[in-house]
Scaffold this motif. Structure first.
Motif, PDB file in Angstrom:
ATOM      1  N   GLN A 101      59.595  70.784  -5.543  1.00 45.40           N
ATOM      2  CA  GLN A 101      58.116  70.560  -5.275  1.00 45.40           C
ATOM      3  C   GLN A 101      57.433  72.259  -5.772  1.00 45.40           C
ATOM      4  OE1 GLN A 101      55.950  67.739  -4.474  1.00 45.40           O
ATOM      5  NE2 GLN A 101      57.312  66.730  -5.912  1.00 45.40           N
ATOM      6  N   SER A 102      58.049  73.001  -4.687  1.00 48.13           N
ATOM      7  CA  SER A 102      58.132  74.178  -4.994  1.00 48.13           C
ATOM      8  C   SER A 102      57.935  74.283  -6.448  1.00 48.13           C
ATOM      9  CB  SER A 102      58.396  75.095  -4.641  1.00 48.13           C
ATOM     10  OG  SER A 102      57.581  75.072  -3.032  1.00 48.13           O
ATOM     11  N   CYS A 103      59.112  74.569  -6.895  1.00 49.90           N
ATOM     12  CA  CYS A 103      59.269  74.728  -8.587  1.00 49.90           C
ATOM     13  C   CYS A 103      58.485  74.437  -9.419  1.00 49.90           C
ATOM     14  CB  CYS A 103      60.731  74.258  -9.241  1.00 49.90           C
ATOM     15  SG  CYS A 103      62.088  74.731  -7.996  1.00 49.90           S
ATOM     16  N   ARG A 104      57.630  73.210  -9.043  1.00 48.54           N
ATOM     17  CA  ARG A 104      57.183  72.555 -10.203  1.00 48.54           C
ATOM     18  C   ARG A 104      55.517  73.317  -9.793  1.00 48.54           C
ATOM     19  NH1 ARG A 104      58.060  67.805 -11.667  1.00 48.54           N
ATOM     20  NH2 ARG A 104      56.477  67.214 -12.429  1.00 48.54           N
ATOM     21  N   LEU A 105      54.904  73.506  -8.640  1.00 55.07           N
ATOM     22  CA  LEU A 105      54.483  75.033  -8.873  1.00 55.07           C
ATOM     23  C   LEU A 105      54.300  76.385  -9.121  1.00 55.07           C
ATOM     24  CD1 LEU A 105      50.854  74.925  -7.300  1.00 55.07           C
ATOM     25  CD2 LEU A 105      52.806  76.131  -5.456  1.00 55.07           C
ATOM     26  N   TYR A 106      55.140  76.528  -8.821  1.00 57.39           N
ATOM     27  CA  TYR A 106      55.541  78.136  -9.197  1.00 57.39           C
ATOM     28  C   TYR A 106      55.399  78.232 -10.838  1.00 57.39           C
ATOM     29  CZ  TYR A 106      57.477  82.362 -10.175  1.00 57.39           C
ATOM     30  OH  TYR A 106      58.069  83.429 -11.062  1.00 57.39           O
ATOM     31  N   VAL A 107      55.911  77.421 -11.094  1.00 58.96           N
ATOM     32  CA  VAL A 107      56.197  77.605 -12.862  1.00 58.96           C
ATOM     33  C   VAL A 107      55.126  76.564 -13.720  1.00 58.96           C
ATOM     34  CG1 VAL A 107      56.975  75.680 -14.933  1.00 58.96           C
ATOM     35  CG2 VAL A 107      59.097  76.634 -13.162  1.00 58.96           C
ATOM     36  N   THR A 108      54.218  76.217 -12.805  1.00 56.87           N
ATOM     37  CA  THR A 108      52.643  75.724 -13.604  1.00 56.87           C
ATOM     38  C   THR A 108      51.221  77.328 -13.376  1.00 56.87           C
ATOM     39  OG1 THR A 108      52.988  73.209 -12.686  1.00 56.87           O
ATOM     40  CG2 THR A 108      50.326  74.542 -13.085  1.00 56.87           C
ATOM     41  N   MET A 109      52.323  77.141 -12.265  1.00 56.42           N
ATOM     42  CA  MET A 109      51.153  78.768 -11.610  1.00 56.42           C
ATOM     43  C   MET A 109      51.297  79.931 -12.431  1.00 56.42           C
ATOM     44  SD  MET A 109      50.456  79.136  -7.664  1.00 56.42           S
ATOM     45  CE  MET A 109      49.333  79.854  -7.987  1.00 56.42           C
ATOM     46  N   ARG A 110      52.637  80.060 -12.973  1.00 60.63           N
ATOM     47  CA  ARG A 110      53.444  81.355 -14.171  1.00 60.63           C
ATOM     48  C   ARG A 110      52.876  80.701 -15.497  1.00 60.63           C
ATOM     49  NH1 ARG A 110      57.333  85.209 -13.552  1.00 60.63           N
ATOM     50  NH2 ARG A 110      57.957  84.489 -15.808  1.00 60.63           N
ATOM     51  N   GLU A 111      52.778  79.648 -15.452  1.00 65.41           N
ATOM     52  CA  GLU A 111      51.767  79.489 -17.554  1.00 65.41           C
ATOM     53  C   GLU A 111      50.956  80.162 -17.568  1.00 65.41           C
ATOM     54  OE1 GLU A 111      53.988  78.306 -20.214  1.00 65.41           O
ATOM     55  OE2 GLU A 111      55.467  79.219 -18.755  1.00 65.41           O
ATOM     56  N   LEU A 112      50.050  79.392 -16.356  1.00 60.75           N
ATOM     57  CA  LEU A 112      48.220  79.544 -16.167  1.00 60.75           C
ATOM     58  C   LEU A 112      48.700  81.571 -16.346  1.00 60.75           C
ATOM     59  CD1 LEU A 112      46.784  76.509 -14.564  1.00 60.75           C
ATOM     60  CD2 LEU A 112      47.723  76.657 -17.045  1.00 60.75           C
ATOM     61  N   GLY A 113      49.251  82.157 -15.788  1.00 57.19           N
ATOM     62  CA  GLY A 113      48.598  83.186 -15.164  1.00 57.19           C
ATOM     63  C   GLY A 113      48.362  83.758 -14.300  1.00 57.19           C
ATOM     64  N   LYS A 114      48.679  83.281 -13.395  1.00 55.85           N
ATOM     65  CA  LYS A 114      48.678  82.899 -11.654  1.00 55.85           C
ATOM     66  C   LYS A 114      49.022  84.706 -11.604  1.00 55.85           C
ATOM     67  CE  LYS A 114      45.160  79.712 -12.674  1.00 55.85           C
ATOM     68  NZ  LYS A 114      44.349  80.092 -12.777  1.00 55.85           N
ATOM     69  N   ASP A 115      48.871  84.931 -10.025  1.00 56.36           N
ATOM     70  CA  ASP A 115      49.429  86.080  -9.629  1.00 56.36           C
ATOM     71  C   ASP A 115      50.518  84.914  -8.275  1.00 56.36           C
ATOM     72  OD1 ASP A 115      49.915  87.874  -7.536  1.00 56.36           O
ATOM     73  OD2 ASP A 115      47.877  88.378  -7.321  1.00 56.36           O
ATOM     74  N   VAL A 116      51.498  84.979  -8.222  1.00 53.16           N
ATOM     75  CA  VAL A 116      51.924  84.025  -7.630  1.00 53.16           C
ATOM     76  C   VAL A 116      53.542  84.607  -7.471  1.00 53.16           C
ATOM     77  CG1 VAL A 116      53.312  82.385  -9.316  1.00 53.16           C
ATOM     78  CG2 VAL A 116      53.145  81.794  -7.044  1.00 53.16           C
ATOM     79  N   THR A 117      54.039  84.274  -5.966  1.00 56.82           N
ATOM     80  CA  THR A 117      55.198  84.651  -5.825  1.00 56.82           C
ATOM     81  C   THR A 117      56.424  83.912  -5.377  1.00 56.82           C
ATOM     82  OG1 THR A 117      54.518  87.599  -4.581  1.00 56.82           O
ATOM     83  CG2 THR A 117      56.519  86.767  -3.949  1.00 56.82           C
ATOM     84  N   PHE A 118      57.293  83.301  -5.693  1.00 55.26           N
ATOM     85  CA  PHE A 118      58.157  82.526  -5.435  1.00 55.26           C
ATOM     86  C   PHE A 118      59.354  83.071  -4.655  1.00 55.26           C
ATOM     87  CE2 PHE A 118      60.232  78.561  -6.292  1.00 55.26           C
ATOM     88  CZ  PHE A 118      59.998  77.523  -5.120  1.00 55.26           C
ATOM     89  N   TYR A 119      59.763  82.787  -2.881  1.00 56.67           N
ATOM     90  CA  TYR A 119      61.240  83.448  -2.681  1.00 56.67           C
ATOM     91  C   TYR A 119      62.264  81.674  -2.382  1.00 56.67           C
ATOM     92  CZ  TYR A 119      58.982  88.118  -1.640  1.00 56.67           C
ATOM     93  OH  TYR A 119      58.821  89.039  -1.477  1.00 56.67           O
ATOM     94  N   LYS A 120      62.880  81.429  -2.792  1.00 55.12           N
ATOM     95  CA  LYS A 120      63.890  80.450  -2.144  1.00 55.12           C
ATOM     96  C   LYS A 120      64.725  81.307  -1.154  1.00 55.12           C
ATOM     97  CE  LYS A 120      67.703  77.454  -4.130  1.00 55.12           C
ATOM     98  NZ  LYS A 120      68.074  77.140  -5.670  1.00 55.12           N
TER      99      LYS A 120
END
Length: 335
Positions: free
Chosen positions: A288-307
């Motif tokens: 669920q977080s992978c889907r959000l992260y990849v989408t935000m990156r593709e849209l050029g958003k400022d996003v940080t993801f820690y697994k």
């Protein structure tokens, strides 16, 4: 009784009683240093900075009244955790513009959270110089989507409108949530002053500076395609209750409307977002977080993801100094 000649072992500092040394709070660090070291005393250097710094005031404040479908009123309160110093030995420390704010949405599967169930986290954040606001919200059985996100946005507006009362900086507000609360924080942060909304405190903005999402659901229809300890499709499951007590896969449009990713677009600005998720989450699939992260990156958003490798849902890693430090470091840059 054994008598000890204390005067021979610890000589007084002066032959006569000394007058007090007036010391303003902002000059405490310059108070005269004692060089006494009795035999056997261990001198510890490097302990001249307080790691957790502030004490915490806690109060409960009403912020909204909702009218339910049956016509009854539903009162909403918020817990407010405010940093302070309780003595004359330290300066107040509040920034000139006021404290930064974290509005924290506590998760409970879209049901009613146990009050103060994350008290230790709220206090940890407050002791580092944040006013932490924990709003009650309508649980899904009382009012399904979009009630929770609307309550979150009303809480943001209420705090901003009462900035002077709470001693906060109205321009430095973050949304933070875990699990279902992470879902709510994302929805409220992504939509801001746009619909779905309410007219409460409409003259005040619900926009926030940044968002912290801990393992929140982001795409309801895809949850059952990954390992989980429960089904995410039935009408009585948390996600089913959130869309009105119906089957998730049988109602894809309702599920889409209640999924945070639906509200991401390239055109609308999105607050910087921190995502943290454990690889062994048994309730909200890590994907669920992978889907959000990849989408935000593709849209050029400022996003940080820690697994958090091997961390679970709300535990086995999330209740650690390291996890909290990661959030605090990120907030220090964004908020």
């Amino acid at each position: 009784m054994t008598m000890v000649d204390i005067e021979a072992l610890v000589a007084p500092a002066a032959a006569e009683p000394l007058a007090p040394i007036p010391t303003p709070v902002d000059q405490v660090a310059g108070f005269p240093h004692s060089d006494e070291v009795p035999e056997g005393c261990v001198v510890v250097d490097g302990v001249d900075t307080d790691d957790f710094f502030y004490s915490t005031d806690i109060e409960e404040v009403p912020y909204a009244t909702r009218t339910l479908a049956d016509g009854s009123d539903y009162e909403l309160n918020m817990m407010v955790y405010t940093p302070f110093h309780d003595d004359d030995n330290m300066p107040d420390g509040r920034p000139e513009a006021g404290w930064p704010v974290i509005v924290y949405m506590r998760g409970a599967g879209f049901f009613k959270p146990r009050k103060n169930s994350f008290n230790s986290l709220y206090i940890r954040l407050a002791e580092r110089g944040y006013v932490v606001v924990v709003p009650e919200y309508r649980p899904a059985p009382v009012a399904p989507f979009p009630a929770q996100m609307q309550d979150a946005k009303t809480a943001v507006r209420f705090v901003r409108a009462n900035a002077q009362r709470f001693g906060i900086d109205p321009d430095r507000i973050a949304l933070f949530g875990d699990s279902a609360g992470g879902h709510t924080a994302l929805l409220a942060g992504f939509t801001g002053d746009n619909e779905p909304d309410t007219p409460d405190y409409a003259q005040t903005s619900a926009e926030v500076r940044c968002i912290v999402d801990w393992y929140g659901p982001t795409d309801f229809t895809m949850m059952n395609y990954y390992p989980s300890s429960q089904s995410h499709n039935p009408a009585q499951c948390p996600e089913g209750m959130e869309i009105g007590g119906v089957n998730v896969l049988d109602h894809p449009e309702l599920s889409r409307q209640a999924s945070p990713m639906t509200y991401l677009t390239a055109e609308r600005p999105t607050p910087p977002t921190l995502i943290m998720h454990g690889s062994r989450d048994l309730l909200v699939p890590f994907n669920q977080s992978c889907r959000l992260y990849v989408t935000m990156r593709e849209l050029g958003k400022d996003v940080t993801f820690y697994k958090l490798n091997n961390a679970s849902h709300a535990a086995y890693g999330f209740r650690s100094n390291k996890a909290i430090a990661m959030v605090l470091d990120w907030l220090a840059e964004r908020l």
